[in-house]
Design an enzyme around this catalytic site. Structure first.
Site, short mmCIF file in Angstrom:
data_model
loop_
_atom_site.label_atom_id
_atom_site.label_comp_id
_atom_site.label_asym_id
_atom_site.label_seq_id
_atom_site.Cartn_x
_atom_site.Cartn_y
_atom_site.Cartn_z
N ARG A 30 -3.69 -17.58 30.66
CA ARG A 30 -3.84 -17.64 29.34
C ARG A 30 -4.82 -16.68 28.69
O ARG A 30 -5.73 -17.13 28.30
CB ARG A 30 -3.89 -19.02 28.49
CG ARG A 30 -4.01 -19.07 27.08
CD ARG A 30 -2.74 -19.01 26.39
NE ARG A 30 -1.68 -20.18 27.15
CZ ARG A 30 -0.28 -19.91 26.96
NH1 ARG A 30 0.35 -18.93 26.51
NH2 ARG A 30 0.34 -21.06 27.36
N ARG A 74 3.99 -11.81 36.13
CA ARG A 74 2.59 -12.36 35.76
C ARG A 74 2.44 -13.42 36.72
O ARG A 74 1.26 -13.87 36.72
CB ARG A 74 2.75 -12.92 34.19
CG ARG A 74 3.58 -14.12 33.99
CD ARG A 74 3.46 -14.60 32.56
NE ARG A 74 4.22 -15.87 32.49
CZ ARG A 74 4.35 -16.48 31.27
NH1 ARG A 74 3.42 -16.19 30.23
NH2 ARG A 74 5.19 -17.56 31.05
N HIS A 85 1.92 -8.54 27.25
CA HIS A 85 1.58 -9.73 26.15
C HIS A 85 -0.11 -9.66 25.69
O HIS A 85 -0.54 -10.92 26.11
CB HIS A 85 2.13 -11.02 26.99
CG HIS A 85 2.33 -12.11 26.21
ND1 HIS A 85 1.42 -12.59 24.96
CD2 HIS A 85 3.39 -12.71 25.89
CE1 HIS A 85 1.99 -13.75 24.41
NE2 HIS A 85 3.31 -13.82 24.91
N ASP A 92 4.97 -15.77 14.76
CA ASP A 92 5.66 -15.32 16.10
C ASP A 92 6.82 -14.49 15.60
O ASP A 92 7.97 -14.65 15.29
CB ASP A 92 6.28 -16.55 16.85
CG ASP A 92 6.57 -15.95 18.30
OD1 ASP A 92 6.53 -14.96 18.38
OD2 ASP A 92 6.97 -17.26 18.95
N GLU A 101 1.95 -7.09 21.31
CA GLU A 101 2.69 -6.84 22.37
C GLU A 101 3.84 -5.59 22.44
O GLU A 101 4.55 -5.74 21.64
CB GLU A 101 3.47 -8.00 23.03
CG GLU A 101 2.44 -9.19 22.83
CD GLU A 101 3.40 -10.59 22.97
OE1 GLU A 101 4.48 -10.44 23.57
OE2 GLU A 101 3.07 -11.63 22.29
O1 TA6 Z 1 5.09 -13.62 22.57
C1 TA6 Z 1 5.19 -14.67 22.04
C2 TA6 Z 1 5.51 -15.69 22.63
O2 TA6 Z 1 7.21 -15.47 23.25
C3 TA6 Z 1 5.80 -17.06 22.00
O3 TA6 Z 1 7.07 -17.47 21.54
C4 TA6 Z 1 4.90 -17.92 22.68
O4 TA6 Z 1 5.59 -19.06 23.19
C5 TA6 Z 1 4.29 -17.09 23.68
O5 TA6 Z 1 4.90 -15.90 23.79
C6 TA6 Z 1 3.35 -17.66 25.14
O6 TA6 Z 1 4.36 -17.96 26.18
P1 TA6 Z 1 3.53 -18.59 27.20
O7 TA6 Z 1 5.03 -18.73 28.15
O8 TA6 Z 1 2.69 -17.65 27.86
O9 TA6 Z 1 3.27 -20.07 26.85
#
Ligand code: TA6
Length: 275
Positions: free
Chosen positions: A56, A79, A152, A195, A251
């Site tokens: 994260r 990832r 991301h 988002d 992103e």
């Molecule tokens: O990029 C935004 C997103 O797709 C959100 O919708 C949110 O859920 C996020 O990524 C995080 O995703 P993750 O799988 O890392 O918890």
């Protein structure tokens, strides 16, 4: 090699002192410090750093699927895969690291979820106050490969109140309620969860209390801008309740899986310039 949590990682330092640290797990950028020593990436204090879960923070590499827009694992397997370090060096003030991932490198569960042969190359290039991330996807198979890709990126913004993204006025976007709208305001502020998926211009600017970052992309088709807000943050086990106040994700993305022909390559370029 250095250790970051329990993850083996590689660190490069450019001639001017700028520094990047990348884990082999996910070819995941964990830290980018500009020449002034300032950390530009956010990493949650609650994230797993042992390869058991995605990280994260930093720069998760998204391939071959964005979020749940496909049949595979959320945001793809890149990832959560262990990449190979296939190049490093520098000259003329630039330093670089290159990582590779191919079908043979995948863990059995990921390999079973994905019948397409591929070769990925991810190159981090550091110079001055600029970080460039070049992402190349080569379809080494004999059939179309359904390709989505994104970086991301979690920026450390200090505090969300003083943060905005400009360069998106008049851009069309889809929000998390799946409404498609046009942004009227010159800048996007973060007073609630965001988002958004922008069909957007080649560059945007991230403004924080003490920094301005210009972000450019080529080869991708969208910008995704995300901050979970207070309620979603509380529901996330790998994010502290107040940590959402410290980052936003911007992103460069190719969100929908589009076919990449057999033998063809796609290249996405991303340049981040701090000043
Ligand atoms: O990029 C935004 C997103 O797709 C959100 O919708 C949110 O859920 C996020 O990524 C995080 O995703 P993750 O799988 O890392 O918890």
């Amino acid at each position: 090699m250095v250790e970051y949590g329990a993850l083996p990682a590689v660190r490069i330092t450019a001639a001017d002192g700028a520094q990047a640290t990348v884990a082999l797990f996910g070819a995941h950028l964990l830290s980018w410090k500009t020449a002034d020593g300032k950390e530009r990436m956010f990493v949650s204090a609650h994230t797993a750093l042992d390869g058991s879960k995605p990280i994260r923070g930093g720069v998760p590499v998204i391939f071959p699927q964005f979020n749940l827009r496909g049949p595979g694992p959320k945001h793809g397997f890149a990832r959560e895969s262990t990449w190979r370090l296939t190049g490093s060096g520098g000259d003329g003030g630039q330093s670089f690291l290159q990582f590779s991932l191919a079908q043979d490198d995948l863990a059995p569960a990921a390999a079973a979820s994905w019948p397409h042969a591929f070769a990925l190359e991810l190159r981090f290039i550091l110079s001055g106050d600029v970080l460039e991330i070049d992402f190349k996807v080569h379809n080494t198979g004999t059939q179309d490969l359904p390709l989505a890709a994104a970086l991301h990126t979690y920026y450390d913004v200090g505090h969300l109140d003083a943060t905005s993204v400009s360069g998106l006025q008049h851009a069309r976007y889809t929000d998390h309620h799946l409404n498609t709208l046009t942004q009227e305001t010159p800048a996007l502020h973060f007073t609630e969860k965001q988002d958004r998926l922008y069909q957007a211009p080649a560059s945007v600017t991230l403004n924080t209390a003490d920094a301005t970052l210009r972000l450019e992309q080529q080869g991708y088709t969208e910008w995704v801008v995300w901050n979970p807000g207070a309620d979603d943050a509380r529901a996330m086990a790998d994010l502290g309740d107040d940590e959402y106040l410290r980052f936003i994700c911007i992103e460069p993305a190719r969100v929908d899986q589009q076919p990449l022909a057999a033998g063809a390559a796609w290249i996405g370029r991303h340049r981040i310039c701090a000043n």
